[in-house]
Design a protein around this motif. Structure first.
Motif, PDB file in Angstrom:
ATOM      1  N   THR A 173      30.266  30.853  52.092  1.00  0.00           N
ATOM      2  CA  THR A 173      31.331  30.106  51.406  1.00  0.00           C
ATOM      3  C   THR A 173      30.929  29.826  49.960  1.00  0.00           C
ATOM      4  O   THR A 173      29.758  29.976  49.587  1.00  0.00           O
ATOM      5  CB  THR A 173      31.592  28.754  52.102  1.00  0.00           C
ATOM      6  OG1 THR A 173      30.401  27.955  51.954  1.00  0.00           O
ATOM      7  CG2 THR A 173      31.923  28.928  53.571  1.00  0.00           C
ATOM      8  N   TRP A 174      31.898  29.360  49.191  1.00  0.00           N
ATOM      9  CA  TRP A 174      31.599  29.009  47.801  1.00  0.00           C
ATOM     10  C   TRP A 174      30.612  27.847  47.740  1.00  0.00           C
ATOM     11  O   TRP A 174      29.812  27.757  46.810  1.00  0.00           O
ATOM     12  CB  TRP A 174      32.887  28.667  47.048  1.00  0.00           C
ATOM     13  CG  TRP A 174      33.625  29.898  46.585  1.00  0.00           C
ATOM     14  CD1 TRP A 174      34.803  30.367  47.060  1.00  0.00           C
ATOM     15  CD2 TRP A 174      33.206  30.815  45.566  1.00  0.00           C
ATOM     16  NE1 TRP A 174      35.152  31.526  46.406  1.00  0.00           N
ATOM     17  CE2 TRP A 174      34.190  31.814  45.470  1.00  0.00           C
ATOM     18  CE3 TRP A 174      32.103  30.892  44.735  1.00  0.00           C
ATOM     19  CZ2 TRP A 174      34.100  32.881  44.584  1.00  0.00           C
ATOM     20  CZ3 TRP A 174      32.003  31.943  43.835  1.00  0.00           C
ATOM     21  CH2 TRP A 174      32.992  32.926  43.761  1.00  0.00           C
ATOM     22  N   LEU A 206      40.530  33.891  41.781  1.00  0.00           N
ATOM     23  CA  LEU A 206      40.120  32.774  42.631  1.00  0.00           C
ATOM     24  C   LEU A 206      41.327  31.951  43.070  1.00  0.00           C
ATOM     25  O   LEU A 206      41.334  31.359  44.156  1.00  0.00           O
ATOM     26  CB  LEU A 206      39.096  31.903  41.895  1.00  0.00           C
ATOM     27  CG  LEU A 206      37.827  32.669  41.471  1.00  0.00           C
ATOM     28  CD1 LEU A 206      36.834  31.750  40.785  1.00  0.00           C
ATOM     29  CD2 LEU A 206      37.165  33.347  42.659  1.00  0.00           C
ATOM     30  N   GLN A 209      42.868  34.003  45.805  1.00  0.00           N
ATOM     31  CA  GLN A 209      42.062  33.932  47.035  1.00  0.00           C
ATOM     32  C   GLN A 209      42.484  32.743  47.885  1.00  0.00           C
ATOM     33  O   GLN A 209      42.501  32.796  49.118  1.00  0.00           O
ATOM     34  CB  GLN A 209      40.563  33.808  46.686  1.00  0.00           C
ATOM     35  CG  GLN A 209      39.676  33.867  47.923  1.00  0.00           C
ATOM     36  CD  GLN A 209      38.228  33.488  47.661  1.00  0.00           C
ATOM     37  OE1 GLN A 209      37.900  32.906  46.627  1.00  0.00           O
ATOM     38  NE2 GLN A 209      37.363  33.812  48.594  1.00  0.00           N
ATOM     39  N   ARG A 210      42.866  31.657  47.227  1.00  0.00           N
ATOM     40  CA  ARG A 210      43.278  30.453  47.940  1.00  0.00           C
ATOM     41  C   ARG A 210      44.741  30.506  48.370  1.00  0.00           C
ATOM     42  O   ARG A 210      45.263  29.526  48.899  1.00  0.00           O
ATOM     43  CB  ARG A 210      43.066  29.233  47.032  1.00  0.00           C
ATOM     44  CG  ARG A 210      41.608  28.916  46.795  1.00  0.00           C
ATOM     45  CD  ARG A 210      41.433  27.921  45.667  1.00  0.00           C
ATOM     46  NE  ARG A 210      40.009  27.630  45.481  1.00  0.00           N
ATOM     47  CZ  ARG A 210      39.438  26.474  45.818  1.00  0.00           C
ATOM     48  NH1 ARG A 210      40.159  25.489  46.321  1.00  0.00           N
ATOM     49  NH2 ARG A 210      38.151  26.298  45.633  1.00  0.00           N
ATOM     50  N   THR A 231      42.074  24.730  42.687  1.00  0.00           N
ATOM     51  CA  THR A 231      41.294  25.846  42.105  1.00  0.00           C
ATOM     52  C   THR A 231      40.685  25.421  40.774  1.00  0.00           C
ATOM     53  O   THR A 231      39.526  25.729  40.482  1.00  0.00           O
ATOM     54  CB  THR A 231      42.193  27.088  41.905  1.00  0.00           C
ATOM     55  OG1 THR A 231      42.907  27.340  43.113  1.00  0.00           O
ATOM     56  CG2 THR A 231      41.377  28.310  41.552  1.00  0.00           C
ATOM     57  N   PHE A 234      37.811  23.185  41.214  1.00  0.00           N
ATOM     58  CA  PHE A 234      36.662  23.956  41.681  1.00  0.00           C
ATOM     59  C   PHE A 234      36.043  24.763  40.533  1.00  0.00           C
ATOM     60  O   PHE A 234      34.824  24.832  40.383  1.00  0.00           O
ATOM     61  CB  PHE A 234      37.134  24.884  42.814  1.00  0.00           C
ATOM     62  CG  PHE A 234      36.271  26.080  43.060  1.00  0.00           C
ATOM     63  CD1 PHE A 234      35.062  25.971  43.731  1.00  0.00           C
ATOM     64  CD2 PHE A 234      36.663  27.343  42.631  1.00  0.00           C
ATOM     65  CE1 PHE A 234      34.261  27.084  43.966  1.00  0.00           C
ATOM     66  CE2 PHE A 234      35.884  28.458  42.851  1.00  0.00           C
ATOM     67  CZ  PHE A 234      34.677  28.331  43.523  1.00  0.00           C
ATOM     68  N   VAL A 296      36.574  30.221  50.702  1.00  0.00           N
ATOM     69  CA  VAL A 296      36.815  28.833  50.269  1.00  0.00           C
ATOM     70  C   VAL A 296      36.376  27.868  51.370  1.00  0.00           C
ATOM     71  O   VAL A 296      35.826  26.808  51.099  1.00  0.00           O
ATOM     72  CB  VAL A 296      38.312  28.642  49.928  1.00  0.00           C
ATOM     73  CG1 VAL A 296      38.615  27.200  49.553  1.00  0.00           C
ATOM     74  CG2 VAL A 296      38.698  29.583  48.783  1.00  0.00           C
ATOM     75  N   TYR A 297      36.601  28.265  52.618  1.00  0.00           N
ATOM     76  CA  TYR A 297      36.174  27.463  53.774  1.00  0.00           C
ATOM     77  C   TYR A 297      35.647  28.436  54.822  1.00  0.00           C
ATOM     78  O   TYR A 297      35.984  29.634  54.785  1.00  0.00           O
ATOM     79  CB  TYR A 297      37.337  26.622  54.320  1.00  0.00           C
ATOM     80  CG  TYR A 297      38.579  27.423  54.598  1.00  0.00           C
ATOM     81  CD1 TYR A 297      38.747  28.112  55.804  1.00  0.00           C
ATOM     82  CD2 TYR A 297      39.583  27.532  53.639  1.00  0.00           C
ATOM     83  CE1 TYR A 297      39.869  28.878  56.045  1.00  0.00           C
ATOM     84  CE2 TYR A 297      40.712  28.296  53.867  1.00  0.00           C
ATOM     85  CZ  TYR A 297      40.850  28.968  55.068  1.00  0.00           C
ATOM     86  OH  TYR A 297      41.962  29.737  55.304  1.00  0.00           O
TER      87      TYR A 297
END
Lengths: 441, 314
Positions: A173-174, A206, A209-210, A231, A234, A296-297
Motif C-alpha cells: 500500500t501507499w 493517483l 487510481q482512487r 488525493t 495524500f 490506496v488500501y
C-alpha cells in the motif's frame, strides 16, 4: 519604345509576369494518396510505415500518405485545418489530453466521424479494454479507437533497493511505501519517488487510481469531490513539507542524470514511459525493475493510467470505409502489435493481442522481468478516464490548485490544510464550471 | 529627379493617344494592386473577421452563436485573463524600467572613446538577438535546470543559494527567470538604437556645455537625453509593444505551458490557448482585440507623457 516608369518598374513587371506564368504552368502537385494520415509519435510513425505496404498490397491502387506532425503542432494544425477545410487528413492520431477539445459544439459539428456503431457492430467494444473508450467518448458517442491502455506501474532502481534492504514485495500500500520512503530519503540528495509539485501530470494517475477524475461520465466537472480532496491531502505531503519523500527535477538529460545518480529511487511508469526510461537512461540496463503501484488500501487497485492516443476518421474523409479498414489494420493485427510492443513497450488496447509470446519475453533492461505480462495483468484494472471539451482547462486548473496547496502546506503545514484544499479545489472546479456554462450548446 | 524625368517623358509622349491616357491613369493602381490584394486578403480580411468573431461564442471551427458584447463582459471578470494581464504588465514594467536603462548605460559605455575593443563588444552584446526566441528559450530552460543547471551552480558558488532551486517550476521565480532571459536577449538590441542616437548628437553642444562649465552629469541631462529623446521614445514604445506580445519565450521555457500556477501566462499565450487548445476562436478574438486596444492606449499615453506629440526632440 521606352517604358515610361523606368527600368526598375519594368523589371518588376517582367518578373511578376514571368513568375506568374511559371506558377500557372507548374501548379503545386496535387496529393496522389488515397488516404492521408497524421500521427504525432515517432514510434508510431516508424511502426506504421512498416505496416503500410501490406495494406497497400491488399488494396491495389490504394496509396497511404503517412505524415509525422509534432505533438505540439498536431492540435492547432488540426483545428486550423478543420476551420479552413483545407488539408484535412483522413485519419489522425490525437493525444488523450487534446482529444476532448475536438468534441466541442453540437455532435453534428464534431470534426470526427462517429465510430460508435462501427465499434459496437464489429465487437471491438468488448474485444478492447472498455475503459479506454471513455476518453474518446462525448455524449455517449465514440469518436476514436483507442491505441493503448497505458497501465501504470512503479519503476525502481533494483540495485539500490537491494543495497538499502528494501523488499518491493512487502510494499503493498501507499502507507507501506511512505514508511520505507521516509527511511531512505535524504533531502536534497535522494528521494524515494519522482513526483512534481508544480503540475498535475502525476497527480492525475493517483486521482484515477482512487476512482476519481476531472469529469464524470456526463461531462460534469468533479475535480473538487471527496476523492480529489483526499488525493490532494495524500499527494502534497509527499512533495512538500518536512517529511517529503518525493521531488522532481524535469525531463531529458537532467532526468537521466538524476536516475543514474540515484536521486530518485522510484518513478511512476506507464508502459510508454518504461521505453522512455530505457532510451534516456541506457546505463541503468539490468539495474531497473517494475512493481505494481501501491494500493490506496489493502487489496485495492494496484494500477492507474497515464496518457493515451486515439485514432479518428475525419468527416472530410472521402472513403471512410477504407479509412476504417486501415485503422483496424494498424490497431488489430496481432503480429504487428507484437512487434510494436517490442519496439515501444506500449500495450495495445486489444485484449486478445496480449496472448502473443512477445508480451512474456524477459527484458534485460528490467532485470529480465516479462514486461508485457506485468502490464497486461494490470490492464483490466485500469480506471475509466472521462473527458470533456474543457479537459485542457481542467488540467490547468488542477495544476493551479496543486501549486496553491503545495505553497500553503510549505508555509502552514497541517494547520487548516484540509479546509484550504477543499476551498482551493472548489475554486478551480468553479472556474471550469463557469467556462462550461458559457457553452451555448 | 526621377519625378522630373517622368514628367519630361510624359510631356514628350503623344498626348492624343487614348491608350497612353488610359495606361497612365491605371498604371499606378496596377503597380500597387499586388500589395493591396495581398494586404486585403491576409491583413484586412482577418482583422475584420476577428472583429466579427469577437461577438460570437464559437465551439470548434464550425459552430458560432452570436452573443453581442458578452465575450467582453466575460473577459473582464475572467481570472485567467486578469492573471495574463498582470503577468504581461509585470514583464513589460521590468522591460521598460530595467532593460532600457541598461541598454542606455551600455550604449554610453560603448560610445566612449576610452573603451578598448568597442566594435567587438558591440557585436557581442548584440549577438544574442541574432538567435530566435525559441532557441534562447531552449537554451535558458537548460541553464535554469535545478540541481545541475549552470545558473544554480553559479548562484550556489557565489551566494550559497540551493542548487535545487526550481526557477521554472516555482511560481515566484518564473517571472524573474523570464525577465533575466529577456534582458540577455534584448539589452544589446536596444543598445544599438541608443548608440545610433548618441552618435547623432551634435558634438558642438558638448563643447559649448563644457565651456559653460557643465560636468558630465549635467551634459547627460541637458545635452544627451534631449538629443536622443526621439529614439528613446521609439525604443520605449516598441519595447512596451514587444513586451505585450510576449509568447514564444515563456511558451518554450515553460515546456509549452503557462508554468506553475500560470505564473508565465501572458495575454498572447492566453489568446493562443483559448483559440487553439480550447477551440473558442470567438473568445480568442475578444482577447486579441482587447490586447490591441490596450497596447494602443498605453502607446498613446507614453507618447503623450514623453511629449512625442509635440515633435519629439524639440
Amino acid at each position: 519604345m521606352r517604358f515610361p516608369y523606368g527600368p526598375a518598374a519594368l523589371s518588376m513587371l517582367v518578373l511578376s509576369i514571368l513568375s506568374g506564368l511559371w506558377l500557372a504552368f507548374n501548379p503545386a502537385r496535387r496529393p496522389q494518396a488515397t488516404l492521408v494520415m497524421w500521427t504525432f509519435a515517432k514510434t508510431h510513425y516508424d511502426a506504421y510505415k512498416q505496416a503500410i505496404p501490406a495494406f497497400e498490397a491488399k488494396h491495389p491502387g490504394v496509396k497511404i500518405d503517412l505524415q509525422l506532425v509534432s505533438w505540439q503542432a498536431v492540435t492547432s494544425r488540426l483545428q486550423a485545418a478543420f476551420l479552413s477545410d483545407l488539408d484535412v487528413p483522413d485519419l489522425v492520431e490525437v493525444e488523450i489530453s487534446a482529444a476532448g477539445s475536438f468534441f466541442r459544439g453540437p455532435l453534428k459539428d464534431v470534426g470526427f466521424l462517429d465510430l460508435t456503431d462501427r465499434i459496437k457492430q464489429s465487437g471491438l467494444y468488448d474485444r478492447m479494454v472498455q475503459a479506454r473508450f471513455a476518453p474518446y467518448t462525448s455524449r455517449g458517442r465514440i469518436f476514436g479507437l483507442p491505441h493503448d491502455v497505458h497501465p501504470v506501474m512503479l519503476a525502481y532502481r533494483r540495485d539500490l533497493f537491494e543495497q538499502l534492504g528494501i523488499d518491493p514485495n512487502k510494499i503493498k500500500t501507499w502507507d507501506d511505501f511512505i514508511a520505507v520512503g521516509r527511511k531512505v530519503t535524504i533531502p536534497g540528495k535522494r528521494y524515494m519517488l519522482e513526483l512534481p509539485d508544480s503540475e498535475s501530470s502525476r497527480f492525475e494517475p493517483l486521482l484515477y487510481q482512487r476512482g476519481g477524475g476531472l469529469f464524470d461520465p456526463q461531462g460534469n466537472c468533479i475535480m473538487d469531490n471527496e476523492i480529489a480532496v483526499q488525493t490532494m491531502l495524500f499527494y502534497v505531503p509527499l512533495v512538500a513539507g518536512p517529511n517529503r519523500i518525493a521531488s522532481d527535477l524535469g525531463g531529458g538529460q537532467i532526468f537521466t542524470k538524476a536516475v543514474e545518480d540515484g536521486y530518485f529511487l522510484c518513478m511512476i511508469a506507464p508502459d510508454w514511459r518504461s521505453k522512455t526510461i530505457e532510451v534516456d537512461v541506457p546505463k541503468m540496463r539490468g539495474k531497473m525493475a517494475l512493481m505494481p503501484l501501491p494500493a490506496v488500501y489493502p487489496g485495492g487497485r494496484r494500477t492507474s493510467t497515464w496518457g493515451g492516443t486515439m485514432i479518428g476518421i475525419t468527416k472530410h474523409c472521402k472513403n471512410p470505409d477504407l479509412a476504417w479498414e486501415f485503422a483496424l489494420h494498424l490497431y488489430l493485427n496481432k503480429e504487428d502489435l507484437a512487434q510494436r510492443f517490442r519496439d515501444t513497450n506500449i500495450l495495445p488496447a486489444l485484449k486478445e493481442a496480449w496472448d502473443h509470446p512477445a508480451y512474456s519475453e524477459p527484458r534485460p533492461y528490467w532485470s529480465n522481468q516479462p514486461l508485457g505480462k506485468l502490464y497486461a495483468e494490470l490492464a483490466p484494472h485500469v480506471p475509466f478516464q472521462y473527458t470533456s471539451p474543457f479537459v485542457a482547462t481542467a488540467k490547468g486548473k488542477l495544476s493551479e490548485a496543486l501549486v496553491a496547496c503545495v505553497q500553503y502546506y510549505k508555509t502552514h503545514g497541517d494547520r487548516g490544510f484540509e479546509e484550504f484544499v477543499r476551498k482551493r479545489l472548489k475554486q478551480s472546479a468553479d472556474e471550469v464550471r463557469r467556462l462550461m456554462r458559457r457553452n451555448p450548446y | 529627379m526621377a519625378t522630373r524625368e517622368t514628367e519630361i517623358s510624359i510631356v514628350r509622349a503623344p498626348r492624343t493617344s487614348r491608350w497612353f491616357v488610359l495606361q497612365h491613369r491605371l498604371a499606378p493602381y496596377l503597380f500597387v494592386s499586388p500589395f493591396l490584394i495581398l494586404f486585403a486578403t491576409f491583413g484586412v480580411y482577418p482583422i475584420v473577421k476577428s472583429l466579427l468573431l469577437s461577438f460570437y461564442v464559437t465551439n470548434g471551427p464550425k459552430s458560432a452563436v452570436f452573443v453581442g458584447l458578452q465575450n467582453f463582459a466575460f473577459l473582464f471578470s475572467d481570472p485567467d485573463f486578469h492573471k495574463a494581464v498582470w503577468n504581461t504588465a509585470v514583464f513589460a514594467f521590468w522591460s521598460v524600467f530595467l532593460q532600457l536603462p541598461m541598454s542606455l548605460g551600455l550604449a554610453l559605455l560603448l560610445n566612449s572613446l576610452w573603451v578598448k575593443g568597442r566594435e567587438l563588444l558591440r557585436l557581442a552584446f548584440f549577438s544574442p538577438n541574432l538567435l530566435g526566441q525559441v532557441f534562447v528559450g531552449v537554451l535558458f530552460s537548460v541553464l535554469f535546470i535545478p540541481q545541475y543547471g549552470l545558473v544554480n551552480r553559479f548562484l550556489h558558488f557565489i551566494a550559497g543559494i540551493p542548487t535545487d532551486t526550481k526557477w521554472l517550476s516555482n511560481p515566484d521565480l518564473v517571472m524573474p527567470a523570464l525577465v533575466l532571459t529577456s534582458l540577455w536577449m534584448y539589452v544589446g538590441f536596444n543598445m544599438v538604437y541608443f548608440l545610433a542616437a548618441l552618435q547623432a548628437v551634435d558634438k558642438d553642444l558638448y563643447e559649448a556645455a563644457t565651456v559653460d562649465g557643465a560636468n558630465a552629469w549635467h551634459q547627460f541631462w541637458a545635452v544627451t537625453l534631449p538629443g536622443i529623446k526621439p529614439v528613446a521614445v521609439f525604443v520605449l514604445v516598441m519595447s512596451t509593444i514587444g513586451s505585450f506580445q510576449l509568447f514564444e519565450l515563456p511558451w518554450i521555457m515553460l515546456n509549452n505551458s503557462a508554468g506553475p500556477d500560470q505564473a508565465g501566462l501572458t495575454i498572447v499565450m492566453y489568446l493562443y490557448q483559448t483559440g487553439f487548445v480550447t477551440g473558442d476562436l470567438g473568445y480568442a478574438s475578444t482577447v486579441g482585440w482587447t490586447l490591441a486596444l490596450g497596447v494602443l492606449i498605453i502607446s498613446l499615453f507614453q507618447m503623450r507623457v514623453t511629449g512625442a506629440w509635440k515633435g519629439g526632440a524639440d
